[in-house]
Design an enzyme around this catalytic site. Structure first.
Site, PDB file in Angstrom:
ATOM      1  N   PHE A   1     -17.094  -2.875  11.602  1.00  0.00           N
ATOM      2  CA  PHE A   1     -16.252  -3.859  10.918  1.00  0.00           C
ATOM      3  C   PHE A   1     -16.487  -5.230  11.545  1.00  0.00           C
ATOM      4  CE2 PHE A   1     -12.239  -2.748   8.327  1.00  0.00           C
ATOM      5  CZ  PHE A   1     -12.930  -1.879   7.513  1.00  0.00           C
TER       6      PHE A   1
ATOM      7  N   GLN B   1      -3.435 -14.145   7.541  1.00  0.00           N
ATOM      8  CA  GLN B   1      -4.794 -13.691   7.254  1.00  0.00           C
ATOM      9  C   GLN B   1      -4.986 -13.492   5.751  1.00  0.00           C
ATOM     10  OE1 GLN B   1      -6.635  -9.555   8.183  1.00  0.00           O
ATOM     11  NE2 GLN B   1      -7.340 -10.918   9.816  1.00  0.00           N
TER      12      GLN B   1
ATOM     13  N   HIS C   1      -7.408 -11.862   3.517  1.00  0.00           N
ATOM     14  CA  HIS C   1      -8.531 -10.924   3.523  1.00  0.00           C
ATOM     15  C   HIS C   1      -9.596 -11.460   2.583  1.00  0.00           C
ATOM     16  CE1 HIS C   1     -10.860  -7.256   3.170  1.00  0.00           C
ATOM     17  NE2 HIS C   1     -10.126  -6.684   4.105  1.00  0.00           N
TER      18      HIS C   1
ATOM     19  N   LEU D   1      -6.521  -4.936  -2.622  1.00  0.00           N
ATOM     20  CA  LEU D   1      -7.493  -4.935  -1.533  1.00  0.00           C
ATOM     21  C   LEU D   1      -8.795  -4.217  -1.884  1.00  0.00           C
ATOM     22  CD1 LEU D   1      -7.802  -5.777   1.476  1.00  0.00           C
ATOM     23  CD2 LEU D   1      -7.027  -3.484   2.070  1.00  0.00           C
TER      24      LEU D   1
ATOM     25  N   GLU E   1     -12.937  -3.670   3.748  1.00  0.00           N
ATOM     26  CA  GLU E   1     -14.060  -4.228   4.502  1.00  0.00           C
ATOM     27  C   GLU E   1     -15.161  -3.188   4.701  1.00  0.00           C
ATOM     28  OE1 GLU E   1     -14.521  -6.635   8.757  1.00  0.00           O
ATOM     29  OE2 GLU E   1     -12.617  -6.606   7.683  1.00  0.00           O
TER      30      GLU E   1
ATOM     31  N   ARG F   1     -12.669 -12.065   9.666  1.00  0.00           N
ATOM     32  CA  ARG F   1     -12.168 -12.272   8.311  1.00  0.00           C
ATOM     33  C   ARG F   1     -11.862 -13.734   7.988  1.00  0.00           C
ATOM     34  NH1 ARG F   1      -8.129  -7.008   7.861  1.00  0.00           N
ATOM     35  NH2 ARG F   1      -9.788  -5.480   7.513  1.00  0.00           N
TER      36      ARG F   1
ATOM     37  N   HIS G   1      -3.083 -11.114   3.027  1.00  0.00           N
ATOM     38  CA  HIS G   1      -3.190  -9.712   3.437  1.00  0.00           C
ATOM     39  C   HIS G   1      -2.301  -9.363   4.626  1.00  0.00           C
ATOM     40  CE1 HIS G   1      -5.020  -5.820   4.028  1.00  0.00           C
ATOM     41  NE2 HIS G   1      -5.531  -6.150   5.196  1.00  0.00           N
TER      42      HIS G   1
ATOM     43  N   ARG H   1      -6.605 -11.386  13.164  1.00  0.00           N
ATOM     44  CA  ARG H   1      -6.737  -9.967  13.473  1.00  0.00           C
ATOM     45  C   ARG H   1      -8.093  -9.446  13.030  1.00  0.00           C
ATOM     46  NH1 ARG H   1      -6.398  -5.431  10.596  1.00  0.00           N
ATOM     47  NH2 ARG H   1      -5.492  -6.406   8.730  1.00  0.00           N
TER      48      ARG H   1
END
Length: 604
Positions: free
Chosen positions: A122, A235, A237, A251, A254, A310, A376, A411
């Site tokens: 990730f 955040q 996303h 969503l 990722e 991100r 997100h 994050r």
């Protein structure tokens, strides 16, 4: 008091039944406390199930050289060094044990060829370290924790909304709420409450979050006297669905990029190579050939730019769309069809295959997806003591997305699921220990506080005939204001406008009215939630206006780049003396010990 209130007594009440709440409840129960879990929706419906990619933990199954020190360094770098170092340390050290514990309880992780837990890559992680179950990892986590919760006989109150935390002097005494089906009231007398209520996404127009995410824990903690930190860091996303309108913001994991997906603009260009920050160039492939080799042979650690953190990817997509190189529906293309076989995609990304096929009539094994940034996750939350998760209010704990500090300004993907496990357990352990230490001197619920909570909950219904404001109208206007003025790219004039708009909405919200009775009344439920959404939105906008730099999930167009001053400060928010707004202050970050600081020196 004439109102009939259902009453219960517990040692620890956990508000929220996601990963953090379930893990906290299990820990508190196993430590000997009498525990209840109260959840706004159905058990098993928690937002944790939306975390699809995996739980980050340095198990070293794919890369033996991975360890907690590297994970700690990645987390701090991803958060742009604004993380609470102690929380990042505890998380990196304890995540492997928590994941293996989950496996012991029955979680069925995907396996490597030699039978170990498989780990995928990730963004922002130096090594592939996400333990996963296809692209349904959060669902498997909830299934496993829920099964254990039920086996232990822990009481669960489903479809029950907590609206207020109640205190006896300066200590938590319990909480108050209502049954969503009947509208009847319920009170829990408990000296310890763990907030695990998730995030704030429903304050924004485009979000991956479901209807429960109205900032309840954040707002209740404020009203109880706790403080919030890092609220400016939201955040977005990089990859949410952009069409059809009914699923905009949903969503797109990722994992699609972790398994080889690339981002292209409307001209067919793979644009992420144009957006690699100097900070990440040492770890990131800067040609398409290098990136392709990375997917085939990850040992070289030259990661593709699609796997930047991100915040970097979301800003790049936003820039492409603003430059006129977006797709017909205002996003960009995410292409895995040209990179992987249909069999690979269906095996590794089964949920994504069905999601696009059923909701957008797109076959991701044959054509690219249209995606764009979606609100997100909020990095900010209740300020807690790192080892125990206790807030500044005795008996009040927070874990998961409702707590702040762990992730700093951004994050890393995969850190959320292991965060829930690590700090959920710590919160449950600490809450149980706190209650045991009270002995017989337990705080008690006051009738005046209960009466005030009843009056507050009934206010939207008691205004019939005089009040005029529709809760759905105010929510729509709030979401539009946050989307337009406090989104991915921010500027002073727009932030000031957002605060002015929020003040107007707060004033109008005094005249909220929900027609009908208390049974099956979603308008009344939203009117109660709006109180939380408005105060949390004010926190986000005020902190964003104060922080005059760009860092992580906070980008100021009028203050690009890091500012040395702000790299050493947290913005702290508390309820003002009038109880109708927030006060803002700054405080220095905790100082990292020298032995950890060496991890960031040249050569590490």
């Amino acid at each position: 008091m004439s109102e009939n209130i259902e009453r219960h007594q517990y040692d620890v009440v956990v508000v929220g039944a996601g990963g953090a709440g379930l893990r906290a409840a299990i820990a508190a129960h196993e430590a000997g406390a009498k525990v209840a879990v109260v959840c706004k929706s159905l058990l098993g419906k928690a937002h944790t199930v939306m975390a699809e990619g995996g739980a980050a933990a340095s198990l070293g199954n794919v890369y033996p050289e991975d360890n907690w020190e590297v994970h700690f360094r990645d987390t701090m770098r991803g958060g742009k060094m604004l993380n609470n170092w102690r929380m990042a340390q505890l998380h990196a050290q304890e995540a492997p044990e928590r994941v293996l514990e989950l496996e012991d309880w029955g979680a069925l992780f995907d396996r490597t060829e030699d039978g170990k837990i498989s780990q995928r890559d990730f963004g922002g992680h130096r090594y592939a370290r996400l333990a996963h179950v296809g692209d349904r990892t959060g669902l498997e986590m909830i299934r496993t924790l829920q099964q254990r919760l039920v086996a232990l006989g822990i009481d669960v109150f489903m479809e029950c909304t907590v609206t207020e935390l109640l205190k006896d002097g300066d200590k938590i005494a319990g909480c108050f709420g209502y049954w969503r089906e009947t509208g009847s009231f319920i009170a829990f007398e408990a000296p310890a409450v763990v907030l695990a209520t998730g995030g704030i996404g429903k304050s924004f127009k485009v979000t991956s979050n479901s209807w429960e995410y109205t900032g309840d824990g954040h707002a209740m903690a404020l009203r109880a006297g706790a403080k919030l930190i890092n609220m400016e860091f939201v955040q977005f996303h990089p990859t949410g669905m952009v069409a059809p309108p009914s699923v905009k913001g949903l969503l797109v994991t990722e994992s699609v990029r972790g398994d080889g997906g690339i981002l292209k603009n409307s001209e067919g260009k793979r644009f992420m190579f144009d957006y690699i920050p100097d900070f990440f160039k040492a770890d990131t492939a800067d040609t398409e050939e290098e990136a392709d080799r990375w997917y085939e042979d990850k040992k070289n650690n030259r990661r593709p730019p699609e796997l930047l953190p991100r915040d970097e990817v979301a800003r790049a997509i936003n820039s492409e769309v603003k430059a006129g190189r977006g797709t017909p529906n205002g996003g960009v293309y995410l292409d895995i069809a040209s990179r992987r076989t249909p069999e690979f995609i269906k095996k590794r990304l089964p949920s994504m295959y069905h999601q696009f096929k059923e909701l957008a009539d797109v076959d991701i094994t044959a054509e690219p997806m249209e995606i764009g940034p979606t609100c997100h996750y909020v990095m900010g939350g209740v300020e807690v003591e790192p080892d125990t998760e206790m807030s500044g209010v005795s008996g009040l704990y927070a874990a998961g997305e409702s707590s702040g500090g762990m992730h700093g300004s951004n994050r890393l993907g995969g850190n959320s699921l292991s965060d829930l496990l690590v700090f959920g357990k710590r919160a449950g352990d600490a809450a149980s220990e706190y209650v045991a230490g009270l002995g017989d001197s337990r705080p008690s619920l006051g009738e005046d506080a209960l009466a005030a909570a009843v009056d507050s909950a009934l206010a939207p219904l008691s205004g019939l005939g005089t009040a005029t404001e529709n809760p759905y109208t105010i929510q729509t206007e709030l979401q539009q204001a946050m989307n337009d003025l406090v989104g991915i790219i921010r500027v002073r004039e727009e932030l000031e406008s957002s605060l002015a708009e929020i003040e107007k909405l707060k004033e109008r919200a005094k005249n909220l009215v929900a027609s009908g009775g208390r049974e099956y009344n979603p308008g009344w439920h939203l009117a109660i939630d709006l109180r939380n959404m408005l105060i949390v939105s004010e926190c986000i906008a005020k902190a964003a206006l104060e922080r005059e730099e760009s860092r992580g999930g906070h980008t100021r167009e009028d203050h690009p780049g890091f500012a040395e001053k702000w790299g050493k400060l947290n913005i702290v928010l508390s309820l003002n003396s009038g109880g109708d707004g927030v006060d803002l202050a700054t405080q220095p970050l905790p100082v990292m010990p020298d032995e950890l600081a060496t991890f960031f020196e040249e050569g590490h």
